[in-house]
Every structure is written in C-alpha cells, then in structure tokens.
Design a protein around this motif. Structure first.
Motif, PDB file in Angstrom:
ATOM      1  N   PHE A 400       0.810  -1.221   0.000  1.00 20.84           N
ATOM      2  CA  PHE A 400       0.000   0.000   0.000  1.00 20.84           C
ATOM      3  C   PHE A 400       0.847   1.276   0.000  1.00 20.84           C
ATOM      4  O   PHE A 400       0.319   2.378  -0.029  1.00 20.84           O
ATOM      5  CB  PHE A 400      -0.945   0.000   1.209  1.00 20.84           C
ATOM      6  CG  PHE A 400      -1.781  -1.243   1.315  1.00 20.84           C
ATOM      7  CD1 PHE A 400      -2.796  -1.477   0.396  1.00 20.84           C
ATOM      8  CD2 PHE A 400      -1.549  -2.190   2.293  1.00 20.84           C
ATOM      9  CE1 PHE A 400      -3.565  -2.633   0.462  1.00 20.84           C
ATOM     10  CE2 PHE A 400      -2.309  -3.352   2.373  1.00 20.84           C
ATOM     11  CZ  PHE A 400      -3.321  -3.565   1.450  1.00 20.84           C
ATOM     12  N   SER A 403       0.496   4.217  -2.570  1.00 21.10           N
ATOM     13  CA  SER A 403      -0.750   4.943  -2.342  1.00 21.10           C
ATOM     14  C   SER A 403      -0.666   5.841  -1.113  1.00 21.10           C
ATOM     15  O   SER A 403      -0.977   7.028  -1.173  1.00 21.10           O
ATOM     16  CB  SER A 403      -1.896   3.933  -2.189  1.00 21.10           C
ATOM     17  OG  SER A 403      -3.052   4.577  -1.755  1.00 21.10           O
ATOM     18  N   TYR A 404      -0.232   5.281   0.006  1.00 21.02           N
ATOM     19  CA  TYR A 404      -0.340   6.083   1.231  1.00 21.02           C
ATOM     20  C   TYR A 404       0.756   7.134   1.364  1.00 21.02           C
ATOM     21  O   TYR A 404       0.595   8.086   2.115  1.00 21.02           O
ATOM     22  CB  TYR A 404      -0.503   5.203   2.481  1.00 21.02           C
ATOM     23  CG  TYR A 404       0.681   4.467   3.065  1.00 21.02           C
ATOM     24  CD1 TYR A 404       1.677   5.125   3.777  1.00 21.02           C
ATOM     25  CD2 TYR A 404       0.775   3.086   2.969  1.00 21.02           C
ATOM     26  CE1 TYR A 404       2.736   4.434   4.353  1.00 21.02           C
ATOM     27  CE2 TYR A 404       1.825   2.384   3.536  1.00 21.02           C
ATOM     28  CZ  TYR A 404       2.810   3.057   4.230  1.00 21.02           C
ATOM     29  OH  TYR A 404       3.850   2.373   4.799  1.00 21.02           O
ATOM     30  N   LEU A 531      -2.482  -1.058  -7.204  1.00 24.49           N
ATOM     31  CA  LEU A 531      -2.903  -0.089  -8.212  1.00 24.49           C
ATOM     32  C   LEU A 531      -3.772   1.011  -7.624  1.00 24.49           C
ATOM     33  O   LEU A 531      -3.734   2.155  -8.072  1.00 24.49           O
ATOM     34  CB  LEU A 531      -3.691  -0.808  -9.311  1.00 24.49           C
ATOM     35  CG  LEU A 531      -2.843  -1.634 -10.277  1.00 24.49           C
ATOM     36  CD1 LEU A 531      -3.738  -2.496 -11.150  1.00 24.49           C
ATOM     37  CD2 LEU A 531      -1.985  -0.711 -11.131  1.00 24.49           C
ATOM     38  N   SER A 532      -4.546   0.667  -6.619  1.00 26.75           N
ATOM     39  CA  SER A 532      -5.504   1.630  -6.074  1.00 26.75           C
ATOM     40  C   SER A 532      -4.774   2.770  -5.371  1.00 26.75           C
ATOM     41  O   SER A 532      -4.129   2.579  -4.348  1.00 26.75           O
ATOM     42  CB  SER A 532      -6.446   0.918  -5.107  1.00 26.75           C
ATOM     43  OG  SER A 532      -7.509   1.757  -4.762  1.00 26.75           O
ATOM     44  N   GLY A 533      -4.867   3.952  -5.936  1.00 27.56           N
ATOM     45  CA  GLY A 533      -4.160   5.097  -5.374  1.00 27.56           C
ATOM     46  C   GLY A 533      -2.695   5.137  -5.759  1.00 27.56           C
ATOM     47  O   GLY A 533      -1.928   5.930  -5.209  1.00 27.56           O
ATOM     48  N   GLU A 537      -2.525   5.417 -11.479  1.00 32.53           N
ATOM     49  CA  GLU A 537      -3.702   6.294 -11.433  1.00 32.53           C
ATOM     50  C   GLU A 537      -3.307   7.766 -11.579  1.00 32.53           C
ATOM     51  O   GLU A 537      -4.084   8.572 -12.087  1.00 32.53           O
ATOM     52  CB  GLU A 537      -4.492   6.066 -10.136  1.00 32.53           C
ATOM     53  CG  GLU A 537      -5.219   4.728 -10.135  1.00 32.53           C
ATOM     54  CD  GLU A 537      -6.196   4.569  -8.966  1.00 32.53           C
ATOM     55  OE1 GLU A 537      -6.196   5.421  -8.064  1.00 32.53           O
ATOM     56  OE2 GLU A 537      -6.955   3.574  -8.977  1.00 32.53           O
ATOM     57  N   THR A 538      -2.109   8.098 -11.112  1.00 29.70           N
ATOM     58  CA  THR A 538      -1.639   9.473 -11.302  1.00 29.70           C
ATOM     59  C   THR A 538      -1.497   9.766 -12.798  1.00 29.70           C
ATOM     60  O   THR A 538      -1.873  10.843 -13.275  1.00 29.70           O
ATOM     61  CB  THR A 538      -0.276   9.663 -10.587  1.00 29.70           C
ATOM     62  OG1 THR A 538      -0.439   9.320  -9.214  1.00 29.70           O
ATOM     63  CG2 THR A 538       0.211  11.091 -10.696  1.00 29.70           C
ATOM     64  N   ASP A 540      -3.093   8.030 -15.161  1.00 32.49           N
ATOM     65  CA  ASP A 540      -4.473   7.996 -15.679  1.00 32.49           C
ATOM     66  C   ASP A 540      -5.104   9.380 -15.583  1.00 32.49           C
ATOM     67  O   ASP A 540      -5.761   9.842 -16.520  1.00 32.49           O
ATOM     68  CB  ASP A 540      -5.341   7.029 -14.853  1.00 32.49           C
ATOM     69  CG  ASP A 540      -4.956   5.574 -15.058  1.00 32.49           C
ATOM     70  OD1 ASP A 540      -4.358   5.255 -16.102  1.00 32.49           O
ATOM     71  OD2 ASP A 540      -5.258   4.765 -14.161  1.00 32.49           O
ATOM     72  N   LEU A 551      -2.756   1.904 -19.855  1.00 30.83           N
ATOM     73  CA  LEU A 551      -2.956   0.579 -19.248  1.00 30.83           C
ATOM     74  C   LEU A 551      -2.114   0.490 -17.987  1.00 30.83           C
ATOM     75  O   LEU A 551      -0.914   0.753 -18.024  1.00 30.83           O
ATOM     76  CB  LEU A 551      -2.515  -0.521 -20.227  1.00 30.83           C
ATOM     77  CG  LEU A 551      -3.461  -0.806 -21.381  1.00 30.83           C
ATOM     78  CD1 LEU A 551      -2.773  -1.721 -22.409  1.00 30.83           C
ATOM     79  CD2 LEU A 551      -4.710  -1.506 -20.848  1.00 30.83           C
ATOM     80  N   ASN A 552      -2.741   0.118 -16.880  1.00 22.61           N
ATOM     81  CA  ASN A 552      -2.037   0.050 -15.597  1.00 22.61           C
ATOM     82  C   ASN A 552      -1.815  -1.401 -15.178  1.00 22.61           C
ATOM     83  O   ASN A 552      -2.764  -2.187 -15.166  1.00 22.61           O
ATOM     84  CB  ASN A 552      -2.850   0.737 -14.496  1.00 22.61           C
ATOM     85  CG  ASN A 552      -3.270   2.151 -14.844  1.00 22.61           C
ATOM     86  OD1 ASN A 552      -4.438   2.516 -14.754  1.00 22.61           O
ATOM     87  ND2 ASN A 552      -2.311   2.965 -15.272  1.00 22.61           N
ATOM     88  N   ARG A 557      -6.734  -4.483  -5.473  1.00 21.58           N
ATOM     89  CA  ARG A 557      -7.036  -4.138  -4.082  1.00 21.58           C
ATOM     90  C   ARG A 557      -7.461  -5.405  -3.329  1.00 21.58           C
ATOM     91  O   ARG A 557      -8.657  -5.676  -3.153  1.00 21.58           O
ATOM     92  CB  ARG A 557      -8.184  -3.106  -4.108  1.00 21.58           C
ATOM     93  CG  ARG A 557      -8.494  -2.428  -2.801  1.00 21.58           C
ATOM     94  CD  ARG A 557      -9.338  -1.188  -3.010  1.00 21.58           C
ATOM     95  NE  ARG A 557     -10.655  -1.482  -3.533  1.00 21.58           N
ATOM     96  CZ  ARG A 557     -11.727  -1.740  -2.786  1.00 21.58           C
ATOM     97  NH1 ARG A 557     -11.650  -1.727  -1.490  1.00 21.58           N
ATOM     98  NH2 ARG A 557     -12.877  -1.998  -3.361  1.00 21.58           N
ATOM     99  N   GLU A 558      -6.490  -6.181  -2.914  1.00 17.55           N
ATOM    100  CA  GLU A 558      -6.785  -7.422  -2.186  1.00 17.55           C
ATOM    101  C   GLU A 558      -5.567  -7.833  -1.374  1.00 17.55           C
ATOM    102  O   GLU A 558      -4.468  -7.329  -1.588  1.00 17.55           O
ATOM    103  CB  GLU A 558      -7.153  -8.546  -3.159  1.00 17.55           C
ATOM    104  CG  GLU A 558      -5.983  -9.019  -4.024  1.00 17.55           C
ATOM    105  CD  GLU A 558      -6.341 -10.209  -4.911  1.00 17.55           C
ATOM    106  OE1 GLU A 558      -7.527 -10.360  -5.266  1.00 17.55           O
ATOM    107  OE2 GLU A 558      -5.430 -10.988  -5.250  1.00 17.55           O
TER     108      GLU A 558
END
Lengths: 590, 590
Positions: A400, A403-404, A531-533, A537-538, A540, A551-552, A557-558
């Motif tokens: 994570f 993202s964080y 991928l989440s955050g 995504e930046t 994207d 394409l990422n 998220r698991e």
C-alpha cells in the motif's frame, strides 16, 4: 509423511485431549513440540526462539482453560506454533508435506481456536479488551487472555490497551511474556529498565507500571516451569477483574544456539540444525549494504547523520552502522510513530536523519508522515522496504506504500531502478533540506545502471529507449519487467516501444507526459505495488481528458497470502507475455 | 485597533523583556493575558480552558529559560496563546483586527520561538527527544522542554516517547501539565488513576510510571502559583538528564465558567462572555443527531450495539448516547488505535460496534484499519467526519480519507448524499456482518433525499437524472454541487447532463460505467476531498483505455491553512461556473 508417528502429540486433536494427561506426559509433549518447532523451522524457516520459549505457557494454558470457549489472543502471533499443535494442526508440524498448510500466524480460517489474523505487534491487549467488553455486553463469562511479549509492549497501542484494560470490572488476563529483551546488546528504553527491576525483585519493586495503571499484578519467576504455570493459571482462571501475569520466560528455551544468539534465532530462514548455518544462499551484494556504505562515507566527510529504525536493524544492515557510529544509531524499539516523529525534530534541528522502515510497519506511522513530516515539510530522509508484490503473508503485505505516501503533500517518493540510482538519490536527499524524501528500496534482482541525474528537486524522466506508439513506464523494481515488455512488444507486435524510468511516484514530469502524445497512442504503467491510489492512477488522471490510452499493471485491491510471486504474476498479468497480450487488445482498437 | 494600549504586555516584544520585571508585574501580565484570551475566544472562538490554565507555566518558562536558544515544544499546541503573546505576536490578542493573523497553534512561519506546526496530540515528547538527540550530536547544550497535558498522555506515541526519553544521558525536561482529566464525568483509564494517586500524595506514591520508566521525577502541587513555577524551572534548568515535572494546574484558571464546565470551555466557537452562550446559530437538525437516534432505536429493537470514540464525543452527539446507554458507550481517550482495534474484537465477538472518528485523527489508526479491520474483514461500522475541503487549519486537514480508506481491501466506504441515505446505509451496515463499512458523514448543508436502495452489498448507482453527452458523478457532500453543475451545463451549453450518485468511493458499478459509454463522451467526478488516490482516479482507471474523457474535481495534493471555503472553491475550480468552463474546453475538443 508423518516423521513421528510415535509421538504423544498424535493423540492430541483438541486441547481437551491433554487435560487427562499426567505431568510426565505433558513434559514429554513439551519435548516433542520443541523438536517439531526446530524441524519445521530448519526446513522452511520461521520463528524459532519465540516458539521455543512459549511451550510451557501454551501447554499450561490449554491444560487449565477451555479453548475456544475461553479465548486466548496471541500478540503478533508468531509464537503460536505450540498453540497450533494442540488445536487440530499438528500435521502441519509432524509432516513436512503439510508444513506449508499451516501459516506462521494465528488464522481464524485454520481453526476456531484462533480469533484474529495477526502479524503486527502490540494489538493483543486492545483486542482482548474489546473481546471482554463485548462478552460483558452479551452477559457471558468466559475467560479472555492476551499473551504479549515484552518486545511488543513498546508499541503505543499496547499502552493504549493497558490504559483501557483497567476500566473493566470483569475478567481479563494479560500475560506479559517477558523474555529479557532488555538484556539485548543495546538499551531498548525505560520500559525495559522497569521490567528488569521487577524481574530482579521477583515482582516486588514498588515501581510497577501495571499497578500504576490500576491493574492487579502477579509475578511468575519461571514461565518455563510447567507446574508453576499450571498453578498460576488455575489461580487466576475466572478472576473477576483485570490482572497482569508477568511471566519470565527464556527465549529459545531448550535449544542452546537460540538462547546464545537470540537475535539470530528470533526468525530464521531455512537453516542447518547441525551447523546453525543458513541453507539459502545469500546474495553477494545488496541495496542495504550500499546504503550503509554511503552513510558511513558521508559521515566521514563530515555530514551530521543519524540512522533511525524501529526494531528492525537486521533488515537494513544497520548493525554495521551501529558498530561504526553507536552515538548516531537510534533503535526506538517497536515504535514506528516515535521513529518518524523524532526524525522530524532532528531534521528541523540541523541533523540529517535517515529513517529505515518496512512498508507494512510504516503504516503505523501514517499520521506522523502527514502531521509531522509533510505538514512541517521536514527534510527527513527515509528508506522503505517491502512494498513489492511478493509471496509474503497477508499480515505483512506492504503493497500500500505508493498509495499512502504518494498521496501526501510535500513528500517526494523516489523509486530507483538500480543500486547506482538509489545511492545517487540518497546522496541528493541527504544534501538538501528543502523537502522530505522517501526512497523505495528495490527488492528484486540487484541491477547496475548509471543514474541519469544528480539533483532530483526537479524530476527529469529517463527515456532509456526512444520509440513510438507505446510508452512503457517501468517504476523502480519493475525496471527489468519494463525492458522485457519492450522486447516482447518488438518480437510479437513489431512495435518499437519507448521505455521510461519515471524515478518518482509522486511528482510527474508534465512536459515529458505532454510530448509523449505526439507520437504515442498507448502508455503502459508497471508498478510493483497496489494499483488503487498508485502511480498508474496518477498517470491515468493526467491523461484522463486526452486521447491517450493508458494501461495500468500492478496488484489489485486485495490481500494475497503466501502465494508464490510467479502465481501472482499470472493472476495479476505481470508477465511480459500477458502484458503484451493486454496491450495488443488496445492496439487493435485504435 | 489595540483595545488595551495601557497593558503592560505592550512592552513585551521578546521573552527577554519580562526577565527584569518584578513578581507584581508578572502577576499583572498574567491578569492581562487571561483577559486577552477570553476577549479573543469570545470574538472568534478558540481554546479557552487550556490557555487559561497554562498562563503561569508560560510566564515562568519565559522568565527562566532563554527562548529560542532553549526550546519549548508545546504538545497539541492549542495552549500556546500565552506563549505567542510573549514572542512577538501580542497584537494578535490585543487588536481584534489582527486576531486572524495569528493561528491557534504553534507555527514556525510566525515565529522563531515555534519549532513545529502541531495540532494533533501526543507528539511533543517524541519531538523533544529528537531535538535533544540532535542537540547532542551537534555538541550543544541548550535546554529542551516538552509541555504535554495529561489528556495527551493517553495516545500511544506519548508512551513511545517516554520509553525513549529515558535513554538520553543529557538534558530533557518533560512538563506534564496535569489538569485533572481524571475528575471528568467518566473514567478515562488506568493512567488517570495513577496520576490522581500521584496528585493526592503530592508525588510521593510509590506507583510512579515515570520513575518506572527510569526518569527523574518531581511534583509541583500548584502550577498556577507563579513563584513556585519560577522556582522549579530555575531548579531544573540545565539539568544533565531527563526529568518529568508533574505540574498540577487548573484548567480554566481565573475564569469560573471554564472551571465549572471544563468540557464546554475546552474549545468554544464565538460566545457571549456575559451569558456564556454561543453567538453562532446552531443548525436545527444534524446528521449526528440522526445517527444517534437510529442507534438508540436499534438498541430498543434488541440490536447489541456499542458506540466507540477516542475522546471526541461532542463531535457526534455522543453524550446523549452515553446518557441513554452508559454500558454501551466506550470513550477510549485520545487513543485512535485502541478505538479501532477494540472495535474489531467486538465485531468478531458478536457485538455491533459503531466507531466515531474524525478523518484527521483516524490517520493515527491507519495500520489498525489495514491489519485489524481489513485483513480480518471485521464487520466494524465506522462513521467518519471532517474529510471535506474546508477552512480548517492545515494541522487538522482531513481530506486524505478517501485515498487512505478506499485503497484498502475489503472495506466499503460509503458516501451518502442526504440524511435519509445516511441512515439507510447505517441500518444496512449494522444489519450485516459480511464486511467492514465506513460511512462518510456529510458536513455541508443537510439535505433530505430518499435513499434508493436498502441493501448496499452490491452498489447500484442512483441515476438521479438521465441525460446524455456528459455524466456527472457527485459524491456525497458534493451532491448539491453536482445538481448545480447539471443546471449550469443546461443553461450555458444546452447540454442535458446525466447526474449520478455513486454512493460509494470504493467499489464501482462496472455495468453502469460500461453503459455510460453508449451515449456519453465525458464523465465528470466531483469529490469533496483530495484528488490524489481519490474516487476520481478510480474512475480514471476504469476508463483509461477507453474513448471516454474524464474530468476530476476535488482538492490538489497540498495543505490549505485557514483559507475560507469560497476562496478554495475558486482556486480548485469547485464552483458550477468554473467546472462548466472546464467541461466546455473538453466539449470543444471532441
């Protein structure tokens, strides 16, 4: 195949099965359990000392209490092997074919005798208080027992738990399994002086943090004395208020090498039981080694550096640093919040702190990253490991971090692709005092590639190969994957793709991103994390209102739990072939 | 205009200016300072009791020590008004025209006498330890002083700080400003029993957590006795080891209403000094009230609910809950980690915990969200406030919540648009035990709109208005903004846009997103929070390889500090007009 069909343990399917046994039989069980811990750890690695030390406590617990009606919560839970042997999972220790079936931590999916999936320290008292409070709201009366090691007590959540435990007017038993962290080679802090004084006075010292907090207290001088442990558990069973049992145990009990070298035998990869040597080959060079070399060199050149970590020196070659500069070395104990916040003060006070963190544990200092580091724009330097997608257990999944960290203001999160680039980034990070810098230490094969800039205050993407149509952003550890994808694209689709090293997952090079649109239709992001955050995504968002197709690739998220990386790479489409297949679909749409 | 040109304080520009004053003059200053605190708080609101209580400590500190050579670190720093009056910022208290020039927290940008921007509790000891360690590495010898209230001691980081403080072999002075949190109407935990015992024995009780931790200790019975405080500071100045000064003060000292009602006068919005009544009108109905009503009703119907918070009952109308069901009410003190982890245990043990959190403080329980809630998939229910873009100070900016919660596995983060929808989501969250549910409580104008589903286990987007070309996703609090943008699009561009309530910021309705492509070219996301890692990027990623153009509106990756929302809305393009301007540019490209 069960290596020990003759073992008494084969007769134990449920904890109830030991209740009729004689003391001699229980001692026999203890010997068997120690042998099994060692056999399993030698073969597949695992926690050695903590499990050897807790054998008698576990035996006594299950002899006296009625699991799972009575509930035991293992802090950090890496000392739960003996518990697992009594609760339907003995084959995971008797039979090498089943070693991998049983995880190294408590798991409600494995057994009704486990209540939480746990791998981080310092949570057990808070969990036990919640268990007790909810038990009371249900008007039930079972025992709730937390078992926490002295090492885990330094984490702030343990203290928050103690503070709230004393509000209970009902049963709660907190076993402090004290195996002398304080006799380790360096001073771990005041708490350990206090515990030492309690041990040395057999619990009689007037200075008693537990009594101060309004908790009942009892000292057990030898927690590896099975009869004594049975007696004390019998005494406190069904007690009507919270009590701390301060139990002195011997880490590694029953196996001299683990007693003599408790740090090395806390957790070990597979090893030779005869020689004690590791049976997995060690890489010749490491990122950690290069980092420490650089710090030692900077100090020699007069830079006022401090190295800070929260109880994980082995992960970063920090013992070597400590040996060279003990006064510059700060191990704050298991206390990630402290490691980050004290570094902020150092940075603001003219010293250059370098903080070493594991991604999964740094999660515990998230507010300190925001409120102390980012808000104060404090020029802390931080090295983070363990954010990559791996076969790690779910408890320690560190994916994570991008993202964080990258979502916070002011912090620059750099992702080097090679050891040269990492050291170049580290040099810059230390040399400047404008901004906090976090560096994501690669975990995969060590690469040698020259750095293409020395000042990272403005990020200039490295265009390692200029092509067209498709541009591949290979972040940090996934550099080699990016190169492989580029070659596969050439081979399979005859596309000469551009390959880019973005160097950072926070700030973007707007100019390069803008120009890419001139001769590229597709951008591919490869990041070794969630991928989440994340970084993808930046990108994207940058292209969201443009014609560019993005394409990422990364992890969904698991939580993945002890799944080999090769399998994850198939699931998540992280092989060059699968990535090119996905790119091909988009190529055909254009 | 300076309301008190006759005040002695006008002669104090630097702390050095008070060193030559007589005790009588210092007492006169104390009276003036109390008057100024009250005048300012009555007019613009602020912390009342904490500042009134700390006047003498501050006077004595600056009389004895040499700021900024000696360094004082104020925990949470909302008690730093008196300190500010001595350090070049008196006009911010004397002159109403300058009230807003001085923030309510320490700020290095305002003064060299402030070392950190601080607004969260429990960090001062860790900061002071870092200051002292770096001082030693620089071979300097100034005093480092942390001033921490008893309320802040319950946070785990304070304990981590104490544990590490005792490793120092040099100067460190920790002032524990004990203003009797433990005599509050409910028991705050064992720590407060211990502090009470120390107060009642004038520091003589053998049970002493500070001594246990290896720290020197001294008790000061009346911290509002200026001479006594000067004496004790003179005694410990330049001390060569860490010491705790346990100073008993009176919160609200000098102003009877703040003494009699310390909770109400801890922090107050503008109020009438004569009547004590608030001068800002209170809204007739609130989300918090509706939530508590629902919980009380559920309990009446037999649901086994517990309400948990970490020292912020007033933010959620929780005193009413406590009054109705004291045994179901758990205030864990300032200990967010504890609030989350104990809730996990309750959820796994058959009770339905509802945890109330402020976004900015929940940051401190990030690992507990990951490792305890998400990993265990524990059906905790959580209400989060304060994530919205606001005129809040940077210290308390809570806009990271969508990013840090929605990037985690297993957790469903719901964003209701109205009070009816919020209660509908809450009902469902409590009724199920499959998944952790967090609900983002709106902060803007309370809206009434019916909920369009009752079971949120599968999210079905609410298409509030079916149009074409442009689809607007208005998340939670930004529902009204979405409606306004829709109307502006109609008016200005003659576009009949679709308006969608996505209800959640985590899971997406893939089917709806897919179908939108049939007759929409542009998707607009409006979220009341940070864009980095937010909901908009989730939508960006979904459409990243498609023809859909996506525009994201929200806050950039930065701290805003006491900036009025209207100004932020202009900066961030969050007005209907600016949003439609941005959409228009993309419309013209298509």
């Amino acid at each position: 195949m069960n290596l020990h069909p003759d073992y008494l343990l084969n007769e134990v399917e449920e904890p109830a099965d030991i209740k009729g046994m004689s003391l001699d039989q229980l001692h026999e069980l203890a010997d068997e359990m120690r042998q099994l811990i060692l056999e399993r750890d030698e073969k597949i690695g695992g926690h050695v000392g903590p499990n050897l030390g807790i054998v008698e406590t576990t035996l006594a617990y299950h002899y006296v209490f009625d699991s799972p009606h009575d509930k035991v919560i293992w802090d950090v839970s890496h000392q739960s092997y003996p518990h697992k042997m009594f609760t339907g999972r003995a084959q995971g220790f008797l039979d090498p074919d089943h070693y991998e079936d049983v995880s190294g931590f408590t798991s409600p999916e494995e057994s009704d005798h486990d209540f939480f999936q746990v791998g981080h320290t310092s949570t057990s008292i808070a969990l036990a208080v919640g268990m007790a409070e909810s038990r009371d709201l249900k008007h039930k009366h079972e025992n709730v027992v937390a078992i926490i090691g002295d090492g885990s007590l330094s984490g702030g959540l343990a203290f928050e738990g103690l503070n709230n435990a004393s509000k209970l007017h009902s049963n709660l038993i907190i076993v402090v399994n004290d195996n002398n962290m304080s006799i380790d080679d360096h001073n771990q802090g005041g708490l350990y002086q206090g515990l030492k004084e309690l041990r040395e006075t057999a619990g009689q010292s007037a200075n008693n943090i537990f009594k101060f907090m309004g908790l009942d207290y009892r000292y057990v001088p030898d927690g590896n004395d099975l009869s004594a442990m049975i007696k004390v558990f019998e005494d406190v069973k069904d007690i009507d208020h919270p009590i701390v049992l301060h139990v002195h145990t011997l880490k590694g009990a029953g196996y001299q090498p683990a007693i003599d070298n408790e740090m090395a035998y806390h957790w070990r990869g597979p090893f030779n039981g005869q020689t004690g040597e590791s049976t997995t080959p060690q890489p010749k060079e490491s990122y950690s080694e290069a980092v420490i070399d650089e710090l030692l060199s900077e100090i020699k050149d007069g830079t006022n550096i401090a190295a800070i970590n929260a109880g994980i020196p082995g992960m970063f070659d920090l013992k070597r640093f400590e040996k060279a500069y003990p006064e510059r070395y700060f191990d704050v104990g298991i206390a990630e919040q402290m490691s980050v916040t004290s570094a902020v003060a150092m940075a603001q006070n003219g010293v250059r702190p370098v903080v070493f963190e594991s991604s999964t544990f740094l999660q515990r200092a998230y507010d300190q990253l925001i409120h102390d580091v980012a808000l104060n724009d404090a020029p802390v330097v931080m090295i983070v490991r363990g954010g990559t997608i791996s076969s790690e257990s779910a408890t320690h999944q560190g994916t994570f971090d991008i993202s964080y960290i990258s979502s916070l203001p002011n912090i620059e999160y750099l992702a080097p692709t090679s050891v040269e680039e990492m050291i170049s980034m580290l040099k810059w990070a230390i040399s400047q005092t404008d901004t906090p810098v976090v560096i994501r230490q690669p975990e995969r094969k060590l690469l040698h590639r020259p750095a293409t800039q020395t000042d990272y205050s403005i990020i200039d993407y490295e265009i390692a190969h200029q092509g067209s149509e498709v541009a591949i952003f290979a972040v940090g550890d996934f550099w080699q994957l990016g190169e492989d994808v580029r070659q596969e694209l050439q081979k399979k689709l005859n596309i000469d793709a551009t390959l880019i090293n973005p160097k950072t997952v926070t700030n973007i090079d707007q100019q390069d991103l803008h120009h890419l649109q001139e001769d590229h239709d597709i951008v591919v992001t490869l990041e070794d994390g969630n991928l989440s955050g994340g970084f993808g995504e930046t990108i994207d968002r940058y292209y969201s209102a443009s014609e560019m197709k993005v394409l990422n690739f990364g992890a969904p998220r698991e939580f993945s739990d002890n799944v080999p990386y090769d399998v994850l790479a198939e699931w998540y489409h992280l092989t060059p072939e699968l990535i090119v297949d996905d790119i091909e679909k988009v190529v055909h749409q254009i």
